[in-house]
Design a protein around this motif. Sequence first.
Motif, PDB file in Angstrom:
ATOM      1  N   GLY A  34      85.362  42.786  49.107  1.00  0.00           N
ATOM      2  CA  GLY A  34      84.142  43.195  48.967  1.00  0.00           C
ATOM      3  C   GLY A  34      83.260  44.133  48.685  1.00  0.00           C
ATOM      4  N   ASP A  35      83.894  45.532  49.043  1.00  0.00           N
ATOM      5  CA  ASP A  35      83.646  46.556  48.782  1.00  0.00           C
ATOM      6  C   ASP A  35      83.079  46.960  47.699  1.00  0.00           C
ATOM      7  OD1 ASP A  35      83.264  46.615  51.764  1.00  0.00           O
ATOM      8  OD2 ASP A  35      85.391  48.222  51.820  1.00  0.00           O
ATOM      9  N   ARG A  36      81.709  47.520  47.244  1.00  0.00           N
ATOM     10  CA  ARG A  36      81.794  48.120  45.803  1.00  0.00           C
ATOM     11  C   ARG A  36      81.835  49.632  45.899  1.00  0.00           C
ATOM     12  NH1 ARG A  36      76.314  49.964  44.796  1.00  0.00           N
ATOM     13  NH2 ARG A  36      76.896  49.922  42.729  1.00  0.00           N
ATOM     14  N   LEU A  37      82.993  50.249  44.568  1.00  0.00           N
ATOM     15  CA  LEU A  37      83.441  51.081  44.407  1.00  0.00           C
ATOM     16  C   LEU A  37      82.577  51.884  43.254  1.00  0.00           C
ATOM     17  CD1 LEU A  37      87.190  51.302  43.185  1.00  0.00           C
ATOM     18  CD2 LEU A  37      85.185  53.181  42.403  1.00  0.00           C
ATOM     19  N   VAL A  38      81.897  52.984  43.409  1.00  0.00           N
ATOM     20  CA  VAL A  38      80.210  53.109  42.850  1.00  0.00           C
ATOM     21  C   VAL A  38      80.850  54.196  42.425  1.00  0.00           C
ATOM     22  CG1 VAL A  38      78.260  54.125  43.137  1.00  0.00           C
ATOM     23  CG2 VAL A  38      79.276  52.512  45.248  1.00  0.00           C
ATOM     24  N   GLN A  39      80.785  53.957  40.549  1.00  0.00           N
ATOM     25  CA  GLN A  39      81.688  55.041  39.950  1.00  0.00           C
ATOM     26  C   GLN A  39      80.832  57.032  39.976  1.00  0.00           C
ATOM     27  OE1 GLN A  39      80.910  54.103  35.366  1.00  0.00           O
ATOM     28  NE2 GLN A  39      81.347  51.766  36.155  1.00  0.00           N
ATOM     29  N   GLU A  40      80.081  56.717  39.849  1.00  0.00           N
ATOM     30  CA  GLU A  40      78.864  57.661  40.495  1.00  0.00           C
ATOM     31  C   GLU A  40      79.905  58.646  41.630  1.00  0.00           C
ATOM     32  OE1 GLU A  40      77.429  55.378  39.832  1.00  0.00           O
ATOM     33  OE2 GLU A  40      75.625  55.687  38.570  1.00  0.00           O
ATOM     34  N   GLU A  41      79.634  58.214  42.876  1.00  0.00           N
ATOM     35  CA  GLU A  41      80.675  58.835  43.474  1.00  0.00           C
ATOM     36  C   GLU A  41      82.452  59.272  43.612  1.00  0.00           C
ATOM     37  OE1 GLU A  41      80.644  56.049  46.868  1.00  0.00           O
ATOM     38  OE2 GLU A  41      78.355  55.319  47.648  1.00  0.00           O
ATOM     39  N   LEU A  65      92.356  43.820  41.114  1.00  0.00           N
ATOM     40  CA  LEU A  65      92.431  45.263  41.709  1.00  0.00           C
ATOM     41  C   LEU A  65      90.468  44.938  42.740  1.00  0.00           C
ATOM     42  CD1 LEU A  65      94.981  47.672  42.067  1.00  0.00           C
ATOM     43  CD2 LEU A  65      94.732  45.435  43.396  1.00  0.00           C
ATOM     44  N   VAL A  66      89.826  44.815  41.203  1.00  0.00           N
ATOM     45  CA  VAL A  66      88.597  44.902  41.508  1.00  0.00           C
ATOM     46  C   VAL A  66      87.885  43.998  40.294  1.00  0.00           C
ATOM     47  CG1 VAL A  66      88.203  47.320  41.641  1.00  0.00           C
ATOM     48  CG2 VAL A  66      88.012  46.126  39.236  1.00  0.00           C
ATOM     49  N   ARG A  67      86.810  43.288  40.437  1.00  0.00           N
ATOM     50  CA  ARG A  67      86.785  42.507  39.218  1.00  0.00           C
ATOM     51  C   ARG A  67      84.655  42.947  39.412  1.00  0.00           C
ATOM     52  NH1 ARG A  67      85.806  39.164  43.559  1.00  0.00           N
ATOM     53  NH2 ARG A  67      83.395  39.710  44.031  1.00  0.00           N
ATOM     54  N   ILE A  68      84.554  42.767  37.878  1.00  0.00           N
ATOM     55  CA  ILE A  68      83.080  43.261  37.373  1.00  0.00           C
ATOM     56  C   ILE A  68      82.452  42.634  37.604  1.00  0.00           C
ATOM     57  CG2 ILE A  68      82.872  45.424  35.670  1.00  0.00           C
ATOM     58  CD1 ILE A  68      84.828  46.452  37.798  1.00  0.00           C
ATOM     59  N   GLU A  69      80.937  43.256  38.313  1.00  0.00           N
ATOM     60  CA  GLU A  69      80.030  41.977  38.120  1.00  0.00           C
ATOM     61  C   GLU A  69      78.869  42.913  38.014  1.00  0.00           C
ATOM     62  OE1 GLU A  69      79.532  40.441  42.283  1.00  0.00           O
ATOM     63  OE2 GLU A  69      81.387  39.345  42.621  1.00  0.00           O
ATOM     64  N   PRO A  70      78.203  42.075  36.487  1.00  0.00           N
ATOM     65  CA  PRO A  70      76.808  42.374  36.384  1.00  0.00           C
ATOM     66  C   PRO A  70      76.020  42.728  37.581  1.00  0.00           C
ATOM     67  CG  PRO A  70      76.999  40.599  35.127  1.00  0.00           C
ATOM     68  CD  PRO A  70      77.190  40.319  36.936  1.00  0.00           C
ATOM     69  N   ARG A  71      75.066  43.834  37.649  1.00  0.00           N
ATOM     70  CA  ARG A  71      74.098  44.622  38.076  1.00  0.00           C
ATOM     71  C   ARG A  71      74.656  44.924  39.621  1.00  0.00           C
ATOM     72  NH1 ARG A  71      71.846  40.274  36.118  1.00  0.00           N
ATOM     73  NH2 ARG A  71      71.793  39.574  37.721  1.00  0.00           N
ATOM     74  N   ARG A  72      75.851  45.159  39.811  1.00  0.00           N
ATOM     75  CA  ARG A  72      76.739  45.223  40.991  1.00  0.00           C
ATOM     76  C   ARG A  72      77.915  46.183  40.946  1.00  0.00           C
ATOM     77  NH1 ARG A  72      79.065  41.322  45.611  1.00  0.00           N
ATOM     78  NH2 ARG A  72      78.886  42.590  46.830  1.00  0.00           N
TER      79      ARG A  72
END
Length: 222
Positions: A34-41, A65-72
Amino acid sequence: MGKYLLSEQDRATLQYKVTSKLREVILKGEFKMGDRLVQEEWAAKLGVSRMPIREALRQLEVEGLVRIEPRRGAIVTPISPEDIEEIYQLRALLEGEAAVRSLPYLEEEDIEELECLLEKMSALGNNEQDVEQYTKLNAQFHQALRRGCPWRRIHSMIDTLWKGIPPYTPSLLSNQLQEAQEEHELMVKYIKETNPEKLRKTIEKHILRTRDNLLKVIRTEN
């Protein structure tokens, strides 16, 4: 931040390196479910633009390994026991079939390559550097087993299954490399004997044994 920074040499194969690095940190447990993997970071941590990060996340979504969600954005979905069951059961079926269908097309140089890979793996020890090298040789060995298979789609499916956790299993199960090596030797033996059924059964046993041992590791750590 500096520990993740890619070198100039790494940037020569930028997309591959970025995807590999993000895959590695997820598989090593640096994120929780459930952690976010932030592109900018991660662009800043790796010293790259957002574009290769974005492309890497698309590939990691294919691998589960990841799930792409709108706005998240990208939400981390670590490997679960159910994932291991699915990946390795499919690998056993598909790789066994691909190797059998490859058998009539293998040339003498292909068999020599398999034997050469066997020798290189047998010469390695159990230290971290050797296990890392074994991991690379192991992937090459499994690719060479099915190289002659004329079915394009089966190669694509197997390649997708290999892009998640399978390349890292030797490092997770380094105490079992000798058993794996003995199974590899049997595979080459049955190729040289042109024995498709024994080849298929050995590959399936090899992959399903790895599945069972990985499940033990995951359940022990959890």
